[in-house]
Design an enzyme around this catalytic site. Structure first.
Site, short mmCIF file in Angstrom:
data_model
loop_
_atom_site.label_atom_id
_atom_site.label_comp_id
_atom_site.label_asym_id
_atom_site.label_seq_id
_atom_site.Cartn_x
_atom_site.Cartn_y
_atom_site.Cartn_z
N ASN A 190 -36.49 -35.72 52.10
CA ASN A 190 -35.93 -35.08 53.28
C ASN A 190 -36.94 -34.12 53.92
O ASN A 190 -37.52 -34.42 54.96
CB ASN A 190 -34.63 -34.35 52.91
CG ASN A 190 -33.93 -33.75 54.13
OD1 ASN A 190 -34.39 -33.87 55.25
ND2 ASN A 190 -32.80 -33.11 53.92
N LYS A 203 -23.40 -37.61 46.59
CA LYS A 203 -24.50 -37.03 45.83
C LYS A 203 -24.00 -35.70 45.29
O LYS A 203 -23.65 -34.80 46.05
CB LYS A 203 -25.72 -36.80 46.73
CG LYS A 203 -26.79 -35.94 46.06
CD LYS A 203 -28.00 -35.73 46.94
CE LYS A 203 -28.86 -34.58 46.42
NZ LYS A 203 -30.06 -34.35 47.24
N ALA A 223 -36.14 -34.75 45.59
CA ALA A 223 -36.62 -33.38 45.74
C ALA A 223 -38.07 -33.19 45.30
O ALA A 223 -38.49 -33.68 44.25
CB ALA A 223 -35.75 -32.39 44.97
N GLY A 224 -38.79 -32.48 46.11
CA GLY A 224 -40.14 -32.07 45.76
C GLY A 224 -41.24 -33.01 46.21
O GLY A 224 -42.42 -32.66 46.15
N GLY A 255 -37.61 -28.71 48.39
CA GLY A 255 -38.35 -28.17 49.52
C GLY A 255 -39.75 -27.68 49.22
O GLY A 255 -40.42 -27.16 50.11
#
Lengths: 256, 65, 369
Positions: free
Chosen positions: A207, A98, A185-186, A159
Site C-alpha cells: 500500500n 483482513k 507491510a513494510g 509504512g
C-alpha cells in the site's frame, strides 16, 4: 500443470499483488493504479464518518471486478475486530476480511493473540479470513487450524518501507503452511516484493510504497512486474551460489 | 431526546433515522449505519425509529491498507 | 486433510520422464540449496544422482552434524507376540506360516524387560503381530505399564489403531509410534496383503496422522523397499514425512529404510535395493528434511551401519532379537520376523559408534507427565 493462480477461500486470482487504498494524495489515482498494477484485491477501512469534512466515497474509485478486502484497522481487541468485520460484510457484501488488531501505537505491531481469537470466531461465521500477523510459525499453524484462508506476516513495521526484515521467520511459514502466505507491510520497493516472491511467498500486499510514490500508477506497474518476476523465479527453481568445498576425506568410499 | 452518535451524546429532535441522516447532510450512498449494535441496511432506514438512549454508529469506507 | 490427497496428486506423474530431464548440473545445484522442494528430492533419487554420491554425502554429513551433533540414539525392539491374522506374503509372522506362535504373559514381559534394561537400554520399541485376540488393547495397556517401570521411553510398532486407542496408549506413557506403510503403490499393496485388517491401505496410511494427533512425540514411517519400484516408494516416504512435519509441528518425524532380508517364507522381492541405492536414498532424504530422524535397524550389517553413522543416520537399534521372548531365554528354533545381520551386543554397537567419533545416546529424554 494448471494455471498458476492464487486461491483464497472460494475465489481464484491471477494476480499475486494485493494493494491498499490508504495514503493516496487523491483517491482518483486508485483506479488508474489498479489498472496498471493488475491488482485484483484491494483493502479498504471502515471509519466513523467525519461530520465536518465530507469526503468522496472510496468505493466509487474501485471497479466492480476488483475484490474488496475490508480491514479491521482501529480494532484493539478481538471483540472489536469481530464487530467491525460483521459490519463490513453487511455493508460491502464481501466475505473477505483482513484482521488487523493493533494494540501497540508506537510500532503498530499486530497483536497475535487477539488476532487468533478474532480469526476463530470469524472463520466459523463463514468469513474468508486473512489475518495480519507477526511471523510466528506456531501461531500461523493455529490460524490455519482455526480456518484462516491465508496468513499475512509483516515484512517490516507498517509504512516503514524497510523491506523483508523478517525474512527467516517468513521462510518458516512458507515452508510449513498449507494456506497461502501473503507478505504484508513494510515492502518499500519492487525489489523487496520480488525477493518475497522468489522465496516462495504466495502473494504480497503493498500500500504505502505505491500510494506515496511520486507516480503511484507507474509504481503500481513496477510492483506488478516485480511480483511476476519473483514468482517466475520461484517456479523455475532458482539456483544459489555455492561456497562449498568438497571435504578431503571421502564418505562413500566403502561403496566401491 | 438524547442518543449516542459515534460515541458522543447528542440531542436530536427527530425519531426517524432517515430524517436524522438528512439533517446531518450525510451522503447516503456511502453511509453505513449501525443501530444498537445491529447493522441497518439502507432500505430499512425509513422504518427505523430512534429512541432515548439509543447508540448509533455512522460509518463509511475510507482508504486503508 | 490426509496424506492420501498428496499421493493422489502424483497419480499420473511419469517418474521416468522426470528422471530423463535430470542433469549433472541439477544435482550440483541441489546440493547447495538451503531448502529442497519435492522435485529436488526426486532428482536426488534419480539414476543421474548416483554419479554424485560423494558430493551428496558431504552435504548429508554436514547437515546431520549441524542438526543432530555427533550422536546416535539407541533403542531395542521387544517382540511380545507373533500371533497375526494378516497374510502379508513377505513376512515371517504371516498367519499361513506354520511357526511356533506365542504371546508373552505379563510375567514373561517383565522378565524380558529386566533382561533388556540390564544392557543399559532406556528406549524400547514394543512389537506385536496383528491379532486383536492375542494382543487386545487391555493387554497392551498392561504391557506398557510394566515397561514404563524399566524404560525411560516406550514406543510401539503394532497394528494401526484408531486415534482414541492411540490416545489411550499415549496416556499410559507411550511416546512414539512406528508404522510402516510397506508400499505406497496401491496395486502392489493389494497384491502382497492378502488377508486381515492390513488389507485396508487407507487406514494404515492415515495411521501416523492419527498417532501424531493423539500426542505421540515421535512418529517413524517407512516403506519396505523392494516390494514395489523403490525410487517411487522412497519418494513417497519422503513426501509423507514432509507432510507430517508440516501438519504436526510438535511431532518429531523419522523414517526407516527397511529393505529385504531373508525371512522365514520364500518371498523373492521383485525389486532389489543394493547398498549404493540404499545409501543414495538415505542421503537424499537427509538433504530433503535435515531435521528428521533416520532410523537404521539391524537388518543392515555392522559395516554398513558404521558407515551410515556419518551419512545421516540418527537412531540405531542395538542388541536385537526379533524372536518373541528372545532376550531372557534364547531358543534358536523360534522363527524371527526377519533375519538380522548386525548381531553385535549393545556394548559392541556402542563401542563402534564411539570409534566413529560419535556418542551413543541411551536415553534421549524422560517423560515427566
Amino acid at each position: 500443470m494448471t494455471d498458476d493462480t492464487l486461491q483464497l477461500g472460494n475465489k481464484t486470482f491471477t494476480s499475486r499483488l494485493l494493494t491498499g487504498t490508504g495514503k493516496f494524495a487523491d483517491n482518483a489515482l486508485i483506479s488508474g493504479m489498479l489498472e496498471a498494477s493488475g491488482s485484483q484485491i484491494i483493502t479498504v477501512a471502515l471509519r466513523r464518518i467525519d461530520q465536518q469534512s465530507k469526503t468522496d466515497n472510496i468505493l466509487d474509485s474501485i471497479p466492480q471486478n476488483v475484490t474488496l478486502l475490508p480491514n479491521t484497522s482501529g480494532a484493539r481487541t478481538a471483540e472489536q475486530a469481530v464487530r467491525i468485520a460483521r459490519i463490513a460484510r453487511a455493508a460491502s457484501g464481501t466475505n473477505f476480511i483482513k484482521i488487523e488488531v493493533i494494540t501497540d501505537a508506537r510500532y503498530l505491531m499486530p497483536d497475535n493473540q487477539e488476532t487468533l481469537a478474532a480469526t476463530e470466531i470469524l472463520a466459523k461465521e463463514g468469513f474468508i479470513v486473512l489475518p495480519y500477523i507477526l511471523p510466528d510459525l506456531p501461531l500461523a499453524k493455529r490460524l490455519e487450524s482455526a480456518g484462516a484462508a491465508a496468513v499475512m506476516p509483516l515484512g517490516a513495521p507498517i509504512g516503514t518501507n524497510r523491506g523483508l526484515e523478517t525474512k527467516p521467520l517468513i521462510a518458516m511459514l512458507i515452508e510449513n503452511c498449507r494456506v497461502p502466505v501473503i507478505v504484508d507491510a513494510g515492502l518499500g520497493l519492487p525489489s523487496h516484493a520480488a525477493a518475497a516472491m522468489e522465496m516462495g511467498a504466495d502473494a504480497v500486499l503493498v500500500n504505502t510504497a505505491i500510494a506515496t510514490a511520486g507516480d503511484p500508477v507507474t509504481m503500481g506497474k513496477a510492483f506488478e512486474l516485480a511480483v511476476r518476476a519473483g514468482r517466475k523465479a520461484y517456479l523455475s527453481g532458482g539456483g544459489q551460489c555455492s561456497d562449498q568445498a568438497v571435504a578431503s576425506s571421502p564418505l562413500t568410499g566403502f561403496l566401491n | 431526546m438524547r442518543i449516542k452518535i459515534n460515541g458522543r451524546d447528542q440531542d436530536i429532535d427527530t425519531g426517524s433515522l432517515t430524517e436524522l441522516i438528512d439533517q446531518m447532510d450525510l451522503p447516503p450512498s456511502s453511509l453505513v449505519v449501525e443501530h444498537n449494535l445491529r447493522l441497518v441496511p439502507q432500505d430499512q432506514w425509513a422504518t427505523t425509529r430512534l429512541e432515548e438512549g439509543d447508540v448509533l454508529e455512522l460509518l463509511n469506507f475510507v482508504g486503508g491498507g | 486433510m490426509s496424506f492420501f490427497e498428496v499421493l493422489t496428486q502424483y497419480q499420473d506423474f511419469s517418474f521416468d520422464d522426470y528422471f530423463a530431464t535430470v542433469t549433472d548440473a541439477d544435482i550440483a545445484r541441489i546440493v547447495t540449496l538451503d531448502k529442497l522442494r519435492p522435485a529436488d528430492f526426486l532428482a536426488l533419487l534419480s539414476p543421474v544422482a548416483a554419479n554424485h554420491l560423494e558430493l551428496i554425502a558431504q552435504r548429508a554429513h554436514q547437515l546431520t552434524v549441524q542438526y543432530f551433533g555427533k550422536t546416535i540414539q539407541l533403542f531395542t525392539p521387544l517382540y511380545i507376540s507373533n500371533h497375526c491374522s494378516n497374510n502379508c506374503i513377505y513376512c515371517g509372522f504371516n498367519h499361513t506360516n506354520e511357526i511356533k506362535r506365542r504371546t508373552l504373559t505379563l510375567a514373561e514381559i517383565e522378565e524380558e524387560a529386566a533382561a533388556l534394561s540390564r544392557t543399559g537400554m532406556q528406549h524400547v520399541l514394543l512389537l506385536t503381530g496383528e491379532s486383536l485376540q492375542a494382543t487386545p488393547i487391555d493387554y497392551l495397556v498392561d504391557t506398557v505399564r510394566c515397561l514404563k517401570k524399566y524404560f525411560a521411553s516406550v514406543a510401539i510398532e503394532i497394528f494401526p489403531m484408531e486415534e482414541e486407542e492411540y490416545r489411550l496408549l499415549y496416556r499410559e506413557g507411550v511416546d512414539g509410534l512406528t508404522l510402516f506403510q510397506e508400499t505406497y503403490d496401491q496395486e502392489t499393496y493389494r497384491k502382497v496383503h492378502l488377508a486381515g485388517r492390513k488389507k485396508d491401505f487407507r487406514f494404515r496410511l492415515d495411521g501416523p496422522e492419527r498417532g501424531a494427533r493423539a500426542g505421540f512425540r515421535t512418529v517413524n514411517i517407512g516403506a519396505l523397499l523392494g516390494l514395489a519400484e523403490s525410487r517411487r516408494d522412497f519418494f513417497f516416504t519422503g513426501l509423507h514425512a514432509a507432510y507430517l512435519e508440516q501438519q504436526f509441528l510438535d511431532t518429531e518425524v523419522a523414517v526407516s529404510l527397511p529393505r529385504f532380508n531373508e525371512a522365514e517364507c520364500d518371498y523373492n522381492p521383485p525389486f532389489s535395493v543394493n547398498d549404493k541405492l540404499f545409501v543414495q536414498y538415505l542421503m537424499a532424504f537427509r538433504l530433503f528434511l535435515p531435521r528428521a530422524g533416520i532410523t537404521v535397524s539391524t537388518r543392515e550389517s555392522s559395516a554398513m551401519r558404521d558407515n551410515l553413522t556419518r551419512l545421516g543416520a540418527t537412531r540405531f537399534s542395538a542388541g536385537v532379537c526379533t524372536t518373541v521372548g528372545g532376550y531372557s531365554k534364547a531358543d534358536s528354533s523360534d522363527t524371527p520376523q526377519f533375519e538380522i545381520t548386525d548381531e553385535r551386543s549393545v556394548a559392541e554397537v556402542a563401542t563402534a559408534i564411539r570409534q566413529q567419533g560419535y556418542q551413543p545416546v541411551y536415553k534421549d529424554w524422560d517423560d515427566i507427565r
